[in-house]
Enzyme design. Structure first.
Site, short mmCIF file in Angstrom:
data_model
loop_
_atom_site.label_atom_id
_atom_site.label_comp_id
_atom_site.label_asym_id
_atom_site.label_seq_id
_atom_site.Cartn_x
_atom_site.Cartn_y
_atom_site.Cartn_z
CG ASN A 148 -1.84 1.22 1.24
OD1 ASN A 148 -2.68 1.33 0.34
ND2 ASN A 148 -1.70 2.11 2.20
CD GLU A 149 -1.46 5.77 0.16
OE1 GLU A 149 -1.10 6.02 1.32
OE2 GLU A 149 -2.40 6.36 -0.40
CB CYS A 157 15.59 2.23 5.78
SG CYS A 157 16.21 1.53 7.33
CD GLU A 305 -6.07 4.65 -0.71
OE1 GLU A 305 -5.87 5.77 -0.18
OE2 GLU A 305 -5.48 3.62 -0.36
CD1 TRP A 313 -4.65 12.36 5.00
CD2 TRP A 313 -3.40 13.87 3.92
NE1 TRP A 313 -4.92 12.24 3.66
CE2 TRP A 313 -4.17 13.14 2.97
CE3 TRP A 313 -2.55 14.89 3.46
CZ2 TRP A 313 -4.11 13.39 1.60
CZ3 TRP A 313 -2.49 15.13 2.09
CH2 TRP A 313 -3.27 14.39 1.18
CE LYS A 354 -10.30 10.41 16.86
NZ LYS A 354 -8.85 10.11 16.74
CG PHE A 355 -11.53 14.01 12.71
CD1 PHE A 355 -12.87 14.25 13.00
CD2 PHE A 355 -10.63 13.91 13.76
CE1 PHE A 355 -13.30 14.40 14.31
CE2 PHE A 355 -11.05 14.06 15.07
CZ PHE A 355 -12.39 14.31 15.36
ZN LIG Z 1 17.12 -0.40 6.79
#
Ligand SMILES: [Zn+2]
Length: 673
Positions: A148-149, A157, A305, A313, A354-355
């Site tokens: 997902n996305e 990372c 979506e 957000w 929730k909003f």
């Molecule tokens: Zn990593």
């Protein structure tokens, strides 16, 4: 490529694990009422189907799948891997992602996994194998929704696992540490490596980290995410080879090279969240939808979506005013989508979203949102014949490149105000306003379909791309290039011999000096189709070497120097824009350029704010019903459109004779056959 949808699908993300089962019964009734034909389910179900390591509970999900099958609703089944359960990071803390500053990103939200982690990947693959085996022959299974996305939160990372993976990736790319030193220009600041073992991710450093290293880290991180995706796809292809796969892309999404990823999808899909507070939101949508269609080779794509109304957000989350959701949904279909799907079906009671609006709001069915959802849900059924049709091949190609963006938006450039999404929009918008359809293509795509190729600020460009653009013009093509293009090679090294390296011949000029402008500064520009205007952001010192000046800077340090140029080369013409023009001047310039290229709008003389597109049925070119014209009124007032041909509006059933008029309310839509 299989076509998974034979209708314009309508539905939402379905997350029944948030609700007791008695609510599921109501869901089924309401889905019928709303006209739902597809749900995408299971995206965040991992912790519920595998509550403890290798302890499985699929019973509840069997009932969800059974309910959908009984109701005749297709399931775009998520692989459930987007958010690992808490037990995984408790047991294997090394899967947690780490930022460039060395900070561990903890569980308790979502997407808390290192893309290079073999532990995460092996748990994910085991889950996917379980899912695929269990539901391979399920009548509700229509397609797979992998992950997902990707990269929405964990873009990169910097942990030790990723560092080791990066070193392997670099070894594959460069073969020797000498080649890496050369590509990364490590002679600068004493950065030369004696072995791959010494190389690290571009972690926080006292000063600017090596730009080529950062660029390669964007490439590596894209590949690491793609590796997760392909691990799952491989399992699915082994177990359910006939079921199409997709993953939901995001708008202007920097971490994922969507042109590359699209080659791995059976159908391209997109999450797009309009901002009702942004008067240009439909322009961002238009650019993004063109990109999606082009990434998928012109095939129908899926809007997987969107919000029924507000999101939760942004800083201030305005609702979609009445009719906006319908208009913007049809905009996606007009630009090639074969689905209108929302996040999410039922608005959450708790949790971080929730909003965020949903098809069934907190207020239930007696709400404007639910009414508008139901009204729209009835419409795709009346235009099922649109499914599988293709947007008519555009004659304009707009070039976009993820590698160039990764390099352009690094620090320590002449101006850090150059951000690719805004620059792309500035070139797409004047074409959109003129109702000229546009593809968005990577630089290595064939240019033969296009009478006009537009290259906005393509900072990074290979010699090969320069050669191809030059040959394109020589053979009769029309080209428009904007400033700060063709500056560096694939390793962010300046092309030798002066700017703009591989474009000097085709543009017939040389740029001696960049002259980026201060914030809010303006620079008058005059001449040709630009008229008299004020540019901002960028100016530069251009020397003509075969090109002619079309417009010049007026006043200031660059007074009288060329700002916009034109160069006839062979049978074609190349234009160059050495500054940022305001939209009106850009529109006037672009009109002039495309008229010279012989590119016509879909319909001439439309009122401002009315968008029109054409979808066609391949193989039915001459028969009745082979062509569908969309009219979308994004303007604030009523709009009247005169049709040059007879047509029937599929949404109202009303027929219009050739030369007749159609009135569009504000946010009005017509789908003409
Ligand atoms: Zn990593």
């Amino acid at each position: 490529m299989p076509t998974p949808v034979q209708r314009i699908d309508f539905g939402g993300d379905y997350n029944p694990e948030q609700w007791p089962e008695e609510v599921w019964t109501e869901d089924l009734h309401l889905m019928k009422e709303a006209g739902v034909t597809m749900v995408t389910a299971g995206i965040f179900s991992w912790a519920k189907v595998e509550p403890r390591p290798d302890e499985w509970d699929f019973g509840w999900f069997d009932r969800v799948m059974g309910n959908m099958a009984d109701a005749g609703i297709d399931v775009c089944l998520a692989t459930m891997t987007a958010s690992p359960p808490p037990w995984m990071s408790h047991r294997h803390p090394e899967i947690l992602p780490v930022t460039a500053e060395g900070r561990v990103m903890h569980p308790g939200s979502r997407q808390h996994y290192c893309p290079s982690s073999p532990v995460y990947r092996s748990y994910a693959r085991r889950l996917v194998e379980r899912l695929a085996t269990r539901y391979a022959d399920h009548p509700a299974l229509a397609m797979w929704h992998i992950g997902n996305e990707y990269g929405c939160h964990t873009k990169q990372c910097y942990c030790e696992v990723s560092a080791a993976d990066f070193r392997r990736w670099l070894h594959d790319r460069y073969g020797s540490v000498d080649a890496l030193n050369d590509a990364w220009s490590t002679a600068f600041w004493a950065q030369a490596y004696s072995s791959f073992d010494e190389v690290l991710p571009p972690r926080s450093a006292p000063a600017i980290p090596n730009p080529a290293q950062q660029l390669d880290y964007w490439r590596f991180s894209n590949d690491a995410l793609l590796g997760c995706h392909l691990t799952e796809k491989e399992a699915l292809n082994e177990i359910t080879p006939g079921v199409p796969v997709t993953t939901n892309f995001m708008a202007h999404h920097k971490p994922v090279n969507q042109f590359e990823w699209a080659g791995h999808e059976d159908v391209v899909s997109l999450d797009f969240y309009q901002d009702p507070h942004d008067p240009r939101t439909h322009l961002h949508a238009a650019l993004t939808f063109d990109l999606m269609r082009s990434a998928g080779g012109g095939n129908p794509w899926m809007l997987l979506e969107q919000a029924p109304s507000a999101v939760n957000w942004r800083q201030r989350n305005g609702p979609k005013p009445p009719g906006a959701m319908r208009l913007w949904s049809w905009q996606a279909v007009a630009q090639g989508s074969d689905s209108v799907i929302y996040f999410q079906w039922r608005q959450s009671r708790g949790g971080a979203e929730k909003f965020h609006s949903a098809m069934v709001p907190h207020g239930g069915t007696g709400t404007r949102t639910f009414r508008e959802v139901c009204e729209l849900g009835r419409e795709p059924g009346s235009v099922a014949e649109l499914a599988g049709t293709r947007v008519r091949q555009p004659e304009v190609g707009l070039v976009q490149d993820w590698n160039s963006r990764w390099a352009l938006e690094l620090e320590a450039r002449p101006s850090t105000a150059l951000q690719q999404p805004e620059l792309m929009l500035a070139h797409h918008r004047p074409l959109w306003e003129a109702n000229v359809p546009t593809d968005v293509v990577p630089p290595d795509r064939s240019l033969s379909p296009y009478r006009l190729v537009v290259v906005p600020n393509l900072y990074m460009m290979s010699e090969e791309t320069g050669r191809r653009l030059t040959e394109y013009v020589r053979a009769g093509g029309h080209l428009l290039v904007s400033f700060f293009s063709g500056i560096v090679d694939e390793s962010d090294r300046i092309h030798p011999g002066g700017y703009p390296g591989p474009l000097r011949e085709v543009l017939g000029l040389r740029v001696e000096e960049f002259w980026p402008m201060a914030a809010r500064a303006k620079q008058p520009v005059r001449g040709g189709p630009v008229g008299e205007t004020e540019a901002d952001l960028w100016s530069e010192v251009i020397h003509l070497e075969g090109a002619e000046a079309v417009a010049r800077f007026s006043g200031g340090e660059l007074d009288g120097l060329p700002a916009v140029t034109r160069h006839v080369l062979g049978a074609g013409t190349a234009w160059y824009v050495g500054t940022r023009l305001p939209n009106a001047a850009m529109r006037s310039l672009m009109d002039s350029v495309r008229e010279g290229a012989g590119v016509e709008p879909v319909l001439p003389g439309l009122p401002a704010g009315v968008q029109t597109t054409v979808r066609e049925a391949p193989g039915r070119e001459d028969g009745a019903g082979s062509r569908y014209v969309f009219l979308l009124n994004h303007g604030a007032g009523e709009a009247e459109v005169q049709l040059p041909y007879a047509a029937t509006d599929l949404l109202t059933g009303r027929s219009v004779a050739a030369g007749g008029r159609i009135n569009l309310e504000p946010r009005g839509v017509a789908v003409l056959r």
